[in-house]
Structure formats: structure tokens, C-alpha cells
Design an enzyme around this catalytic site. Structure first.
Site, mmCIF file in Angstrom:
data_model
loop_
_atom_site.group_PDB
_atom_site.id
_atom_site.type_symbol
_atom_site.label_atom_id
_atom_site.label_comp_id
_atom_site.label_asym_id
_atom_site.label_seq_id
_atom_site.Cartn_x
_atom_site.Cartn_y
_atom_site.Cartn_z
ATOM 1 N N GLY A 173 37.909 52.634 35.279
ATOM 2 C CA GLY A 173 38.293 53.928 35.825
ATOM 3 C C GLY A 173 38.214 55.000 34.755
ATOM 4 N N GLY B 5 38.537 48.868 36.404
ATOM 5 C CA GLY B 5 38.329 49.321 37.769
ATOM 6 C C GLY B 5 37.117 48.701 38.440
ATOM 7 N N GLU C 1 42.728 46.265 29.013
ATOM 8 C CA GLU C 1 43.702 47.354 29.151
ATOM 9 C C GLU C 1 44.793 47.348 28.084
ATOM 10 O OE1 GLU C 1 41.560 46.995 32.924
ATOM 11 O OE2 GLU C 1 42.498 45.545 31.583
ATOM 12 N N ASP D 120 45.223 45.558 35.478
ATOM 13 C CA ASP D 120 45.735 46.050 36.756
ATOM 14 C C ASP D 120 44.690 45.872 37.844
ATOM 15 O OD1 ASP D 120 43.980 47.906 35.722
ATOM 16 O OD2 ASP D 120 45.278 49.634 35.945
#
Length: 380
Positions: free
Chosen positions: A73, A122, A145, A153
Site C-alpha cells: 500500500g 497490500g 511491515e 496486516d
């Protein structure tokens, strides 16, 4: 730090193609490694909803142009928008991203992900919960991350927790990169197809006129090849990984890895794991260990909702500013010297970790409300 801004609007960031039965969704931001932004997510969500309700559409192909499938992302936009305005700006973007991940994970029609390049963060959220996950020798997977002060996530606590043994703990705590063969062998991918055959597979998929999984599987099988693990692959050390990464705390995992080196000598995969964990955000590592273990017995909806809570706490900065510090060190100043707070694992208390799993107490915040999608089961 100096930022270069462009006021020219990017166009055609997602392309849509196909025929009456087969639709292609193509990430088309190759110069940015197909990093997801708000506009891309909005376009995909809208179009996929239309395809799902169109009875003539039988199959979705999810692919990307360029050398990367999707490197994650748009973290830089999340940070800059928050600093320039309010922490709920990145929260709004992230909420839309998770609703797209949920739509794909619970999609009523088969989705084939053609993953020919880097897939991280993402990008994994888009692809890892699809029915068919086709990788090549060019595929590279990672969830890094924790190195920027976040925690793996986009549903990672769901799809990584279901890998063999404690391999999911290992991937999230160490940021380890996997190649296509390793992805296939551990179950992250359903098929391995050499990149030279990918165009032929894509053309063959255009002939599909049914949503029958066995028919689609048989078609993809025609293009697959047997793969072998390299000698240094961590999957060949799964017994050791299970022994070390099954420990109750991150500190115990680190100690177990250090003891492994004392007894059996230094192995590169252990040294790499320890170096990554020592440089990553201590709070993020502890959050991931708890998250992946909760995710092992939870639904995709529960995992995504928890991811939203955790990320919003990071965005809001009332518990910790580590996400902003990690982004500064890795993405803006690029000195690779983040100053984590707390700086050591033993200083991150259970009470601090618990706060990330609770709802955000803020008048501008609401829980993630995912739509009810009956009789749909996730693909893993």
C-alpha cells in the site's frame, strides 16, 4: 526531508479487460511497483462488485503490468496525509483497502491471481485469499511491515497462520522473502507456472465458460512444472523453525535462535532472522506474535477487523509513534536508523501490546464494519 510532488493526475492505474465470461483486473502502476492508492482500490472494488453480480461472468483474473505484482500500500501518502491533516486520513484509506481484501477473500466466483514479480503487504492482501494463486520463478513474497513500525496486516494473521507449523510466525517476525517455489511448497501458492508459459495460460483462461473449480484447476495444471527447494531454503529447516518459533514470547524465540547457533553453528537463515528482528520495531514484533496466534482460530473477518484496530492505533500515535519513525528512517530520510520507543523487546509490556487490540477511543473513529456475505468461505 524533501518531497517531490506531482500535480499531474495518474490515469489508467487499473485496467479492465476480458470477454463476456472472463474478466481481467490489471494493476497498471508499474513505475511505482503497482503500489496501491485510494483510486486504484476504489476502482477495483466497484468493478469487482459489478462482475460478481453479472451472471455471465464466470472467472476473474487478477494480474499486474511491469516487474512487480504489487509491492504494498501507499505508505508515503498515508504518512504525509496524516502529518498534513488528520490521522483519520490514512485510516479511511486503509478501511477501503480492507473492505476490498474482504470482497476478494469471500468472492462468489473463482479468482485467479497471476503473481509474476514482487508481492508484499497490500499485494498479499489482494492475492493470498484468492482461489488460485499462480507464481513463477520471478515471484518474491514478503511481509516486512515490522521493519517500518507496523505489523503484518491485510489479513496476514489469517493466511500466514494457516501455513505448516509455525512458519507463519517465522515469516512475519523475520520479514523473510520467499521465492515462487517456496510459496508453492508452503501453500501460499496453488500453482507454479514458468513465466515463459504465463501468456499461454492467460490465453487459455480466456476460454473458460464455467465457474467450476475442478475445470479451472485442470486447465492451470497443464502449464505447471515441478519445483524444487534450494538447499538454503528455510522450508528445509521447518523442524527447527517449529521448535524456535513456537515459543511463548518474542524474547524466548530470539533466545531459542541464539541457542541454536551455539549448538549447531551459524546458519544463514538464522543469522538473517536475528538481524531482522534486532533491527525491527520491538512493539510490532510483539503485536504480530499475538495477532498470528489469535488469527489461527479466527475468521477472515475477525482478522481484518483486528488489523484495522491495530493500524489505526499506529496512525493515531497516542500509544506509539513508531510507524512514523520507521517510515522516516526507511522511506523518507532513508538513513535506516529508526529510533524505536521502546527500543528493546523487554521494555514492551503486555499492557502496551493490549492497547493496540482495543477499540480506538476517538469521536472520529468507528469499528470496521464488513458486509455480511452469507454462505461464503475463504479460500485457504
Amino acid at each position: 526531508m524533501a518531497l517531490t510532488l506531482s500535480f499531474v493526475r495518474e490515469t489508467n492505474q487499473v485496467l479492465f479487460a476480458g470477454n463476456s465470461c472472463v474478466k481481467e483486473v490489471i494493476l497498471n502502476r508499474p513505475h511505482k511497483l503497482n503500489i496501491l492508492n485510494h483510486e486504484m482500490i476504489s476502482q477495483m472494488k466497484e468493478r469487482l462488485a459489478l462482475y460478481e453480480n453479472d451472471p455471465s461472468v464466470k472467472l476473474i483474473i487478477l494480474k499486474a503490468n511491469g516487474k512487480a505484482y504489487c509491492a504494498g500500500g501507499d505508505v508515503i501518502s498515508a504518512v504525509t496525509s496524516s502529518i498534513a491533516g488528520h490521522w483519520t486520513y490514512p485510516a479511511s484509506f486503509y478501511k477501503k483497502q480492507l473492505t476490498l481484501d474482504h470482497l476478494i477473500a469471500t468472492y462468489k466466483k473463482p479468482v485467479v491471481s497471476l503473481i509474476n514479480g514482487v508481492v508484499m503487504g497490500g499485494g498479499a492482501g489482494l492475492s493470498m485469499n484468492t482461489n488460485f494463486r499462480v507464481v513463477t520463478e520471478r515471484t518474491v513474497f514478503a511481509m516486512p511491515e515490522a521493519s517500518i513500525g507496523l505489523s503484518p496486516d491485510v489479513g496476514a494473521s489469517y493466511f500466514l497462520s494457516r501455513l505448516p507449523g509455525h512458519f507463519g510466525e517465522y515469516l512475519g517476525l523475520t520479514g523473510r522473502r520467499l521465492n515462487g517455489a517456496e510459496m508453492f511448497k508452503c501453500g501460499l501458492a496453488t500453482h507454479f507456472v514458468p513465466s515463459k508459459k504465463l501468456n499461454l495460460l492467460e490465453k487459455a483462461l480466456y476460454s473458460v465458460t464455467t465457474s467450476d473449480s475442478s475445470t479451472i484447476t485442470a486447465l492451470i495444471d497443464k502449464f505447471t512444472e515441478i519445483v524444487y527447494l534450494k538447499e538454503g531454503s528455510p522450508l528445509k529447516r521447518l523442524d527447527t523453525i517449529n521448535k524456535c518459533f513456537s515459543k511463548g514470547t518474542v524474547e524466548e524465540i530470539v533466545l531459542s535462535l541464539e541457542k541454536e547457533i551455539e549448538v549447531n553453528g551459524t546458519e544463514k537463515w538464522i543469522a538473517d532472522a536475528l538481524n531482522y528482528m534486532r533491527g525491527s520495531c520491538p512493539t510490532s514484533l510483539k503485536i504480530w506474535l499475538r495477532s498470528v496466534r489469535e488469527g489461527r482460530v479466527q475468521s477472515i473477518e475477525q482478522c481484518l477487523s483486528r488489523d484495522y484496530n491495530i493500524a489505526c492505533h499506529f496512525f493515531r500515535r497516542t500509544i506509539s509513534s513508531d510507524f512514523y519513525e520507521g517510515s522516516r528512517a526507511k522511506l523518507f530520510d532513508k538513513d535506516n536508523k529508526p529510533t524505536w520507543d521502546p527500543p528493546k523487546l523487554e521494555l514492551v509490556t503486555e499492557e502496551m501490546v493490549n492497547q493496540f487490540f482495543e477499540n480506538v477511543e476517538d469521536e472520529n473513529w468507528e469499528c470496521l464494519q464488513l458486509p455480511h456475505r452469507p454462505n461464503i468461505t475463504s479460500k485457504l
